[in-house]
Write an enzyme that holds these catalytic residues in place. Sequence first.
Site, mmCIF file in Angstrom:
data_model
loop_
_atom_site.group_PDB
_atom_site.id
_atom_site.type_symbol
_atom_site.label_atom_id
_atom_site.label_comp_id
_atom_site.label_asym_id
_atom_site.label_seq_id
_atom_site.Cartn_x
_atom_site.Cartn_y
_atom_site.Cartn_z
ATOM 1 C CB CYS A 263 -24.943 25.906 -3.651
ATOM 2 S SG CYS A 263 -25.367 26.669 -5.229
ATOM 3 C CB CYS A 385 -19.391 16.041 -5.911
ATOM 4 S SG CYS A 385 -21.157 16.131 -5.607
#
Length: 451
Positions: A263, A385
Amino acid sequence: MNARRLVFEVLTQVEEQGAYASVLLDARLDKARLSPEERALATELTYGVLRWQGRLDYLLAAVANRPWERVDPALRRLLRLGAYQLLFLTRVPVYAAVNETVALTPVARPSSSEASKGFINAVLRGLLRQQTTLRFPDPSADPVGALATRWSHPHWLVARWLARLGAEEVEALLRANNETPALSVVVNRLKRQPEEVGSHLAQIAGSVTPGRFAPGVFHLTEGAEALRDPAFGEGWYFPMDEAATLPALLLDPQPGETVLDACAGGGGKAALLLGLLGGSGRVIALDPNPRAHRRLREAKARLGLDRLLSLQADARQASRLFSRPVDKILVDAPCSGLGTLRRHPERKWTQQEAGLAALARLQQELLRGVAPLVKSGGLLVYSTCSLEPEETDLVVEAFLREFPDFAPDDPRTSLPTTAGELVDRAGAVRTWPHRHGIDGFYAIRLRRLGR
Protein backbone atom coordinates in the site's frame (compact mmCIF):
# COMPACT_ATOMS: atom_id res chain seq x y z
CA MET A 1 -8.00 36.07 -2.41
CA ASN A 2 -7.17 36.72 1.23
CA ALA A 3 -6.25 34.30 4.01
CA ARG A 4 -9.73 34.05 5.53
CA ARG A 5 -11.48 33.38 2.25
CA LEU A 6 -8.89 30.75 1.34
CA VAL A 7 -9.43 29.06 4.71
CA PHE A 8 -13.20 29.10 4.32
CA GLU A 9 -12.91 27.44 0.90
CA VAL A 10 -10.51 24.80 2.28
CA LEU A 11 -12.86 24.05 5.19
CA THR A 12 -15.75 23.73 2.75
CA GLN A 13 -13.93 21.15 0.61
CA VAL A 14 -12.84 19.22 3.68
CA GLU A 15 -16.40 19.01 4.96
CA GLU A 16 -18.23 18.47 1.68
CA GLN A 17 -15.71 16.34 -0.22
CA GLY A 18 -13.72 14.63 2.53
CA ALA A 19 -10.48 16.25 1.34
CA TYR A 20 -7.32 16.06 3.43
CA ALA A 21 -6.75 19.50 4.92
CA SER A 22 -2.95 19.33 4.75
CA VAL A 23 -2.83 18.36 1.06
CA LEU A 24 -5.50 20.83 0.04
CA LEU A 25 -4.11 23.73 2.07
CA ASP A 26 -0.58 23.21 0.72
CA ALA A 27 -1.92 23.17 -2.84
CA ARG A 28 -3.96 26.32 -2.34
CA LEU A 29 -1.11 28.18 -0.65
CA ASP A 30 1.22 27.27 -3.52
CA LYS A 31 -1.14 29.05 -5.94
CA ALA A 32 -2.22 31.97 -3.76
CA ARG A 33 -0.28 35.20 -3.73
CA LEU A 34 -0.21 35.72 0.00
CA SER A 35 2.38 37.40 2.18
CA PRO A 36 4.27 35.23 4.68
CA GLU A 37 2.06 36.66 7.43
CA GLU A 38 -1.11 35.79 5.52
CA ARG A 39 0.17 32.28 4.80
CA ALA A 40 0.87 31.78 8.49
CA LEU A 41 -2.60 33.07 9.38
CA ALA A 42 -4.23 30.74 6.85
CA THR A 43 -2.38 27.75 8.29
CA GLU A 44 -3.25 28.68 11.87
CA LEU A 45 -6.93 29.23 11.05
CA THR A 46 -7.34 26.02 9.05
CA TYR A 47 -5.85 23.69 11.62
CA GLY A 48 -7.20 25.65 14.57
CA VAL A 49 -10.80 25.53 13.40
CA LEU A 50 -10.55 21.80 12.65
CA ARG A 51 -8.89 21.00 15.98
CA TRP A 52 -11.42 22.97 18.02
CA GLN A 53 -14.55 22.49 15.91
CA GLY A 54 -16.37 20.53 18.62
CA ARG A 55 -15.82 23.15 21.29
CA LEU A 56 -16.63 25.98 18.89
CA ASP A 57 -19.91 24.34 17.88
CA TYR A 58 -20.93 23.87 21.51
CA LEU A 59 -20.29 27.51 22.40
CA LEU A 60 -21.84 28.90 19.23
CA ALA A 61 -24.94 26.77 19.69
CA ALA A 62 -25.34 28.22 23.17
CA VAL A 63 -25.59 31.79 21.88
CA ALA A 64 -27.37 31.26 18.54
CA ASN A 65 -31.06 32.14 18.33
CA ARG A 66 -31.94 28.95 16.47
CA PRO A 67 -31.03 25.25 16.88
CA TRP A 68 -27.45 24.71 15.70
CA GLU A 69 -28.41 21.79 13.45
CA ARG A 70 -30.81 24.10 11.57
CA VAL A 71 -28.13 26.67 10.79
CA ASP A 72 -27.01 26.48 7.16
CA PRO A 73 -23.78 24.38 6.99
CA ALA A 74 -21.95 27.15 5.14
CA LEU A 75 -22.86 29.66 7.85
CA ARG A 76 -21.75 27.18 10.53
CA ARG A 77 -18.32 27.01 8.90
CA LEU A 78 -18.18 30.78 8.73
CA LEU A 79 -19.14 31.12 12.40
CA ARG A 80 -16.45 28.63 13.43
CA LEU A 81 -13.89 30.68 11.53
CA GLY A 82 -14.94 33.86 13.31
CA ALA A 83 -15.27 32.23 16.72
CA TYR A 84 -11.80 30.68 16.54
CA GLN A 85 -10.29 34.12 15.98
CA LEU A 86 -12.25 35.59 18.89
CA LEU A 87 -11.47 32.82 21.36
CA PHE A 88 -8.01 31.62 20.39
CA LEU A 89 -6.21 34.37 18.45
CA THR A 90 -5.76 37.28 20.83
CA ARG A 91 -3.51 39.04 18.32
CA VAL A 92 -6.49 39.49 15.96
CA PRO A 93 -8.52 42.56 16.97
CA VAL A 94 -12.15 41.84 17.81
CA TYR A 95 -13.47 44.22 15.17
CA ALA A 96 -11.34 42.52 12.49
CA ALA A 97 -12.46 39.03 13.48
CA VAL A 98 -16.15 40.02 13.38
CA ASN A 99 -16.11 42.33 10.38
CA GLU A 100 -13.97 40.09 8.18
CA THR A 101 -16.21 37.13 8.97
CA VAL A 102 -19.38 39.07 8.18
CA ALA A 103 -17.80 40.25 4.93
CA LEU A 104 -17.40 36.62 3.84
CA THR A 105 -21.12 35.90 4.10
CA PRO A 106 -21.72 36.37 0.34
CA VAL A 107 -18.90 33.86 -0.29
CA ALA A 108 -20.52 31.34 2.04
CA ARG A 109 -23.97 31.90 0.57
CA PRO A 110 -23.92 33.76 -2.76
CA SER A 111 -27.67 34.39 -2.48
CA SER A 112 -27.38 35.57 1.10
CA SER A 113 -29.40 38.49 2.39
CA GLU A 114 -28.63 41.20 4.89
CA ALA A 115 -30.38 38.95 7.40
CA SER A 116 -27.61 36.37 7.05
CA LYS A 117 -24.96 39.02 7.69
CA GLY A 118 -26.95 40.19 10.69
CA PHE A 119 -27.15 36.63 12.00
CA ILE A 120 -23.37 36.13 11.73
CA ASN A 121 -22.72 39.47 13.41
CA ALA A 122 -25.23 38.82 16.23
CA VAL A 123 -23.93 35.33 17.04
CA LEU A 124 -20.28 36.38 17.16
CA ARG A 125 -21.00 39.43 19.29
CA GLY A 126 -23.21 37.30 21.54
CA LEU A 127 -20.30 34.88 21.96
CA LEU A 128 -18.07 37.78 22.95
CA ARG A 129 -20.53 38.97 25.58
CA GLN A 130 -21.31 35.56 27.06
CA GLN A 131 -18.03 33.65 26.72
CA THR A 132 -17.11 34.04 30.40
CA THR A 133 -20.48 32.71 31.58
CA LEU A 134 -20.79 29.70 29.30
CA ARG A 135 -20.16 26.34 30.98
CA PHE A 136 -19.16 22.94 29.66
CA PRO A 137 -21.12 19.81 30.69
CA ASP A 138 -20.65 18.62 34.28
CA PRO A 139 -18.07 15.76 34.33
CA SER A 140 -19.88 14.00 37.19
CA ALA A 141 -23.16 13.94 35.30
CA ASP A 142 -21.84 13.56 31.75
CA PRO A 143 -18.18 12.44 31.67
CA VAL A 144 -18.21 11.75 27.92
CA GLY A 145 -19.85 15.05 27.04
CA ALA A 146 -17.55 17.01 29.35
CA LEU A 147 -14.37 15.62 27.77
CA ALA A 148 -15.71 15.65 24.22
CA THR A 149 -16.80 19.29 24.45
CA ARG A 150 -13.84 20.71 26.36
CA TRP A 151 -11.26 18.93 24.20
CA SER A 152 -13.17 18.98 20.91
CA HIS A 153 -13.50 15.32 19.96
CA PRO A 154 -16.58 13.38 18.79
CA HIS A 155 -18.60 11.79 21.59
CA TRP A 156 -18.40 8.28 20.10
CA LEU A 157 -14.60 8.36 20.06
CA VAL A 158 -14.30 9.71 23.61
CA ALA A 159 -16.74 7.05 24.84
CA ARG A 160 -14.73 4.15 23.40
CA TRP A 161 -11.42 5.58 24.65
CA LEU A 162 -12.87 6.05 28.14
CA ALA A 163 -13.91 2.40 28.22
CA ARG A 164 -10.35 1.31 27.36
CA LEU A 165 -8.09 3.89 29.01
CA GLY A 166 -9.86 5.67 31.86
CA ALA A 167 -10.62 9.37 32.29
CA GLU A 168 -7.16 10.65 33.27
CA GLU A 169 -5.35 9.06 30.37
CA VAL A 170 -8.08 9.95 27.88
CA GLU A 171 -7.82 13.62 28.83
CA ALA A 172 -4.07 13.47 28.27
CA LEU A 173 -4.63 11.88 24.86
CA LEU A 174 -7.25 14.46 23.86
CA ARG A 175 -4.96 17.29 24.94
CA ALA A 176 -2.06 15.82 22.94
CA ASN A 177 -4.24 15.48 19.84
CA ASN A 178 -4.92 19.22 19.93
CA GLU A 179 -1.26 20.23 20.11
CA THR A 180 0.59 21.44 17.04
CA PRO A 181 3.28 18.84 16.29
CA ALA A 182 6.77 19.63 15.12
CA LEU A 183 7.59 18.82 11.52
CA SER A 184 9.32 15.43 11.41
CA VAL A 185 11.66 14.51 8.58
CA VAL A 186 13.45 11.29 7.72
CA VAL A 187 16.92 11.10 6.20
CA ASN A 188 17.09 9.58 2.74
CA ARG A 189 20.07 7.27 3.19
CA LEU A 190 20.35 6.84 -0.57
CA LYS A 191 21.56 10.45 -0.72
CA ARG A 192 23.04 11.42 2.65
CA GLN A 193 23.77 10.10 6.14
CA PRO A 194 21.99 11.30 9.31
CA GLU A 195 25.00 13.16 10.72
CA GLU A 196 25.35 15.38 7.65
CA VAL A 197 21.61 16.03 7.38
CA GLY A 198 21.28 16.79 11.09
CA SER A 199 24.09 19.31 10.90
CA HIS A 200 22.55 20.97 7.87
CA LEU A 201 19.08 21.16 9.44
CA ALA A 202 20.49 22.77 12.58
CA GLN A 203 21.64 25.70 10.43
CA ILE A 204 18.29 26.32 8.73
CA ALA A 205 15.47 24.97 10.89
CA GLY A 206 15.87 26.34 14.40
CA SER A 207 15.57 23.67 17.07
CA VAL A 208 16.40 20.20 15.75
CA THR A 209 15.79 17.13 17.93
CA PRO A 210 16.78 13.60 16.89
CA GLY A 211 14.08 10.95 16.99
CA ARG A 212 13.82 8.98 20.20
CA PHE A 213 12.78 5.62 18.77
CA ALA A 214 14.06 5.52 15.19
CA PRO A 215 17.43 6.47 13.70
CA GLY A 216 17.58 9.08 10.97
CA VAL A 217 14.54 11.03 12.16
CA PHE A 218 14.63 14.71 13.13
CA HIS A 219 11.91 16.85 14.70
CA LEU A 220 11.97 20.53 13.63
CA THR A 221 10.20 23.27 15.55
CA GLU A 222 10.58 25.63 12.58
CA GLY A 223 10.17 23.24 9.70
CA ALA A 224 8.90 25.53 6.96
CA GLU A 225 12.42 26.55 5.96
CA ALA A 226 13.50 22.92 5.73
CA LEU A 227 10.86 22.24 3.07
CA ARG A 228 11.98 25.26 1.02
CA ASP A 229 15.69 24.50 1.31
CA PRO A 230 17.58 23.18 -1.77
CA ALA A 231 18.56 20.08 0.22
CA PHE A 232 14.90 19.05 0.34
CA GLY A 233 14.60 19.48 -3.42
CA GLU A 234 17.71 17.37 -3.87
CA GLY A 235 16.13 14.56 -1.86
CA TRP A 236 18.24 14.58 1.31
CA TYR A 237 15.16 14.06 3.49
CA PHE A 238 11.37 13.81 3.34
CA PRO A 239 8.52 14.51 5.80
CA MET A 240 7.26 11.57 7.86
CA ASP A 241 6.26 11.13 11.49
CA GLU A 242 8.66 9.07 13.55
CA ALA A 243 5.96 6.49 14.31
CA ALA A 244 5.46 5.85 10.60
CA THR A 245 9.09 4.74 10.21
CA LEU A 246 8.76 1.87 12.69
CA PRO A 247 6.98 -0.62 10.37
CA ALA A 248 9.92 -0.39 7.95
CA LEU A 249 12.33 -1.11 10.78
CA LEU A 250 10.25 -4.12 11.81
CA LEU A 251 10.46 -5.50 8.28
CA ASP A 252 14.27 -5.41 8.62
CA PRO A 253 15.11 -5.60 4.90
CA GLN A 254 18.54 -7.03 4.15
CA PRO A 255 20.76 -6.31 1.12
CA GLY A 256 19.73 -8.32 -1.91
CA GLU A 257 16.15 -8.98 -0.79
CA THR A 258 12.96 -8.24 -2.69
CA VAL A 259 10.41 -6.31 -0.65
CA LEU A 260 6.78 -5.66 -1.55
CA ASP A 261 5.28 -2.39 -0.31
CA ALA A 262 1.65 -3.38 -0.74
CA CYS A 263 0.00 0.00 0.00
CA ALA A 264 2.70 2.37 -1.20
CA GLY A 265 1.00 5.76 -1.09
CA GLY A 266 3.44 8.56 -1.91
CA GLY A 267 6.70 6.63 -1.64
CA GLY A 268 8.01 7.55 1.81
CA LYS A 269 8.00 3.96 3.05
CA ALA A 270 9.59 2.77 -0.20
CA ALA A 271 12.42 5.27 0.30
CA LEU A 272 12.92 4.03 3.85
CA LEU A 273 12.99 0.42 2.71
CA LEU A 274 15.45 1.11 -0.11
CA GLY A 275 17.70 2.97 2.30
CA LEU A 276 17.68 -0.02 4.64
CA LEU A 277 18.47 -2.31 1.70
CA GLY A 278 21.67 -0.30 1.22
CA GLY A 279 21.44 -0.02 -2.54
CA SER A 280 21.19 -3.78 -3.04
CA GLY A 281 17.82 -5.45 -3.63
CA ARG A 282 14.59 -3.89 -4.81
CA VAL A 283 11.21 -2.64 -3.65
CA ILE A 284 7.99 -3.30 -5.55
CA ALA A 285 5.39 -0.64 -4.73
CA LEU A 286 1.70 -1.34 -5.28
CA ASP A 287 -1.12 1.18 -5.12
CA PRO A 288 -4.37 1.30 -7.10
CA ASN A 289 -4.72 5.09 -6.88
CA PRO A 290 -3.53 7.12 -9.92
CA ARG A 291 -2.78 10.11 -7.69
CA ALA A 292 -0.53 7.93 -5.51
CA HIS A 293 1.39 6.90 -8.60
CA ARG A 294 1.96 10.49 -9.63
CA ARG A 295 3.43 11.08 -6.17
CA LEU A 296 5.48 7.88 -6.49
CA ARG A 297 6.97 9.08 -9.77
CA GLU A 298 7.84 12.43 -8.20
CA ALA A 299 9.41 10.72 -5.17
CA LYS A 300 11.35 8.32 -7.38
CA ALA A 301 12.92 11.20 -9.26
CA ARG A 302 13.60 13.48 -6.26
CA LEU A 303 14.77 10.80 -3.84
CA GLY A 304 16.75 8.72 -6.34
CA LEU A 305 14.72 5.52 -5.93
CA ASP A 306 16.34 3.71 -8.83
CA ARG A 307 15.54 0.26 -7.48
CA LEU A 308 11.85 0.99 -7.09
CA LEU A 309 9.34 -0.74 -9.35
CA SER A 310 5.90 0.84 -9.03
CA LEU A 311 2.74 -0.88 -10.24
CA GLN A 312 -0.76 0.56 -10.31
CA ALA A 313 -2.48 -2.46 -8.83
CA ASP A 314 -4.64 -3.54 -5.91
CA ALA A 315 -2.78 -5.57 -3.28
CA ARG A 316 -5.91 -7.66 -2.77
CA GLN A 317 -5.07 -9.22 -6.14
CA ALA A 318 -1.32 -9.44 -5.48
CA SER A 319 -1.08 -13.23 -5.45
CA ARG A 320 -2.43 -13.23 -9.03
CA LEU A 321 0.12 -10.67 -10.21
CA PHE A 322 3.32 -12.44 -9.21
CA SER A 323 4.53 -15.94 -9.96
CA ARG A 324 7.33 -15.99 -7.39
CA PRO A 325 7.32 -15.36 -3.65
CA VAL A 326 9.08 -12.35 -2.17
CA ASP A 327 11.26 -12.09 0.91
CA LYS A 328 9.24 -9.55 2.87
CA ILE A 329 5.97 -7.63 2.60
CA LEU A 330 4.79 -4.43 4.24
CA VAL A 331 1.03 -3.81 4.49
CA ASP A 332 0.70 -0.28 5.85
CA ALA A 333 -3.03 -0.44 5.34
CA PRO A 334 -5.59 2.29 4.64
CA CYS A 335 -7.28 3.05 7.94
CA SER A 336 -9.29 5.57 9.92
CA GLY A 337 -6.20 7.66 10.69
CA LEU A 338 -7.40 8.16 14.26
CA GLY A 339 -3.84 7.95 15.54
CA THR A 340 -2.81 10.99 13.47
CA LEU A 341 -5.29 13.60 14.71
CA ARG A 342 -2.46 15.98 15.64
CA ARG A 343 -1.59 16.28 11.95
CA HIS A 344 -4.99 15.50 10.44
CA PRO A 345 -7.62 16.95 12.80
CA GLU A 346 -10.34 16.69 10.16
CA ARG A 347 -10.35 12.92 10.66
CA LYS A 348 -12.17 13.48 13.96
CA TRP A 349 -15.16 14.79 12.07
CA THR A 350 -15.06 12.85 8.80
CA GLN A 351 -14.52 9.36 10.24
CA GLN A 352 -17.61 7.71 11.71
CA GLU A 353 -17.64 4.77 14.10
CA ALA A 354 -19.80 2.75 11.73
CA GLY A 355 -17.07 3.03 9.08
CA LEU A 356 -14.52 1.07 11.13
CA ALA A 357 -16.08 -2.26 10.15
CA ALA A 358 -15.67 -1.55 6.42
CA LEU A 359 -12.04 -0.54 6.96
CA ALA A 360 -11.41 -3.74 8.90
CA ARG A 361 -12.80 -5.81 6.03
CA LEU A 362 -10.51 -4.02 3.58
CA GLN A 363 -7.51 -4.57 5.86
CA GLN A 364 -8.28 -8.29 6.13
CA GLU A 365 -8.66 -8.54 2.35
CA LEU A 366 -5.28 -6.86 1.84
CA LEU A 367 -3.56 -9.31 4.16
CA ARG A 368 -5.35 -12.21 2.50
CA GLY A 369 -4.24 -10.96 -0.91
CA VAL A 370 -0.51 -10.77 -0.11
CA ALA A 371 -0.02 -13.64 2.34
CA PRO A 372 0.55 -16.34 -0.30
CA LEU A 373 3.44 -14.30 -1.72
CA VAL A 374 5.56 -14.41 1.45
CA LYS A 375 8.28 -16.99 1.08
CA SER A 376 8.76 -19.67 3.71
CA GLY A 377 10.57 -18.06 6.63
CA GLY A 378 9.81 -14.58 5.26
CA LEU A 379 8.23 -11.66 7.08
CA LEU A 380 4.92 -9.84 6.79
CA VAL A 381 4.48 -6.55 8.68
CA TYR A 382 0.97 -5.19 9.16
CA SER A 383 0.55 -1.61 10.35
CA THR A 384 -2.05 1.13 10.66
CA CYS A 385 -2.03 4.73 11.90
CA SER A 386 -4.92 3.78 14.16
CA LEU A 387 -5.12 2.19 17.60
CA GLU A 388 -8.73 1.03 17.38
CA PRO A 389 -9.16 -2.71 18.07
CA GLU A 390 -11.19 -3.27 14.90
CA GLU A 391 -8.21 -2.15 12.81
CA THR A 392 -5.42 -3.70 14.85
CA ASP A 393 -5.68 -6.75 17.13
CA LEU A 394 -8.95 -8.05 15.70
CA VAL A 395 -7.66 -7.89 12.12
CA VAL A 396 -4.52 -9.81 13.07
CA GLU A 397 -6.44 -12.39 15.11
CA ALA A 398 -8.72 -13.08 12.14
CA PHE A 399 -5.73 -13.33 9.81
CA LEU A 400 -3.89 -15.82 12.03
CA ARG A 401 -6.98 -18.01 12.25
CA GLU A 402 -7.17 -18.10 8.46
CA PHE A 403 -3.41 -18.44 7.93
CA PRO A 404 -2.04 -20.63 10.74
CA ASP A 405 1.33 -20.86 8.98
CA PHE A 406 2.06 -17.30 10.17
CA ALA A 407 3.00 -16.41 13.75
CA PRO A 408 4.03 -13.23 15.60
CA ASP A 409 7.77 -12.64 15.53
CA ASP A 410 9.71 -10.71 18.18
CA PRO A 411 10.20 -7.16 16.83
CA ARG A 412 12.91 -6.18 19.29
CA THR A 413 15.63 -7.80 17.20
CA SER A 414 15.35 -5.02 14.57
CA LEU A 415 14.40 -2.06 16.76
CA PRO A 416 16.68 0.34 18.65
CA THR A 417 16.89 -0.36 22.37
CA THR A 418 14.95 2.82 23.08
CA ALA A 419 11.95 1.44 21.19
CA GLY A 420 11.63 -1.61 23.44
CA GLU A 421 9.04 0.16 25.59
CA LEU A 422 6.73 0.36 22.57
CA VAL A 423 6.33 -3.43 22.35
CA ASP A 424 3.32 -4.93 24.15
CA ARG A 425 2.72 -8.46 25.46
CA ALA A 426 1.36 -9.62 22.11
CA GLY A 427 4.57 -8.56 20.38
CA ALA A 428 2.95 -5.58 18.66
CA VAL A 429 4.39 -2.07 18.54
CA ARG A 430 2.01 0.68 19.70
CA THR A 431 2.76 4.38 19.91
CA TRP A 432 0.57 7.04 21.50
CA PRO A 433 0.71 10.83 21.09
CA HIS A 434 0.33 11.51 24.83
CA ARG A 435 2.81 8.84 25.93
CA HIS A 436 5.50 9.10 23.29
CA GLY A 437 5.08 12.49 21.59
CA ILE A 438 4.59 10.93 18.15
CA ASP A 439 1.58 9.77 16.12
CA GLY A 440 -0.52 6.82 17.22
CA PHE A 441 0.58 3.72 15.32
CA TYR A 442 0.17 -0.05 15.48
CA ALA A 443 2.53 -2.53 13.82
CA ILE A 444 3.12 -6.25 14.17
CA ARG A 445 5.65 -8.53 12.53
CA LEU A 446 4.50 -11.97 11.39
CA ARG A 447 6.81 -14.72 10.16
CA ARG A 448 5.74 -17.42 7.74
CA LEU A 449 6.70 -20.72 9.28
CA GLY A 450 8.76 -23.25 7.34
CA ARG A 451 6.92 -25.86 5.37
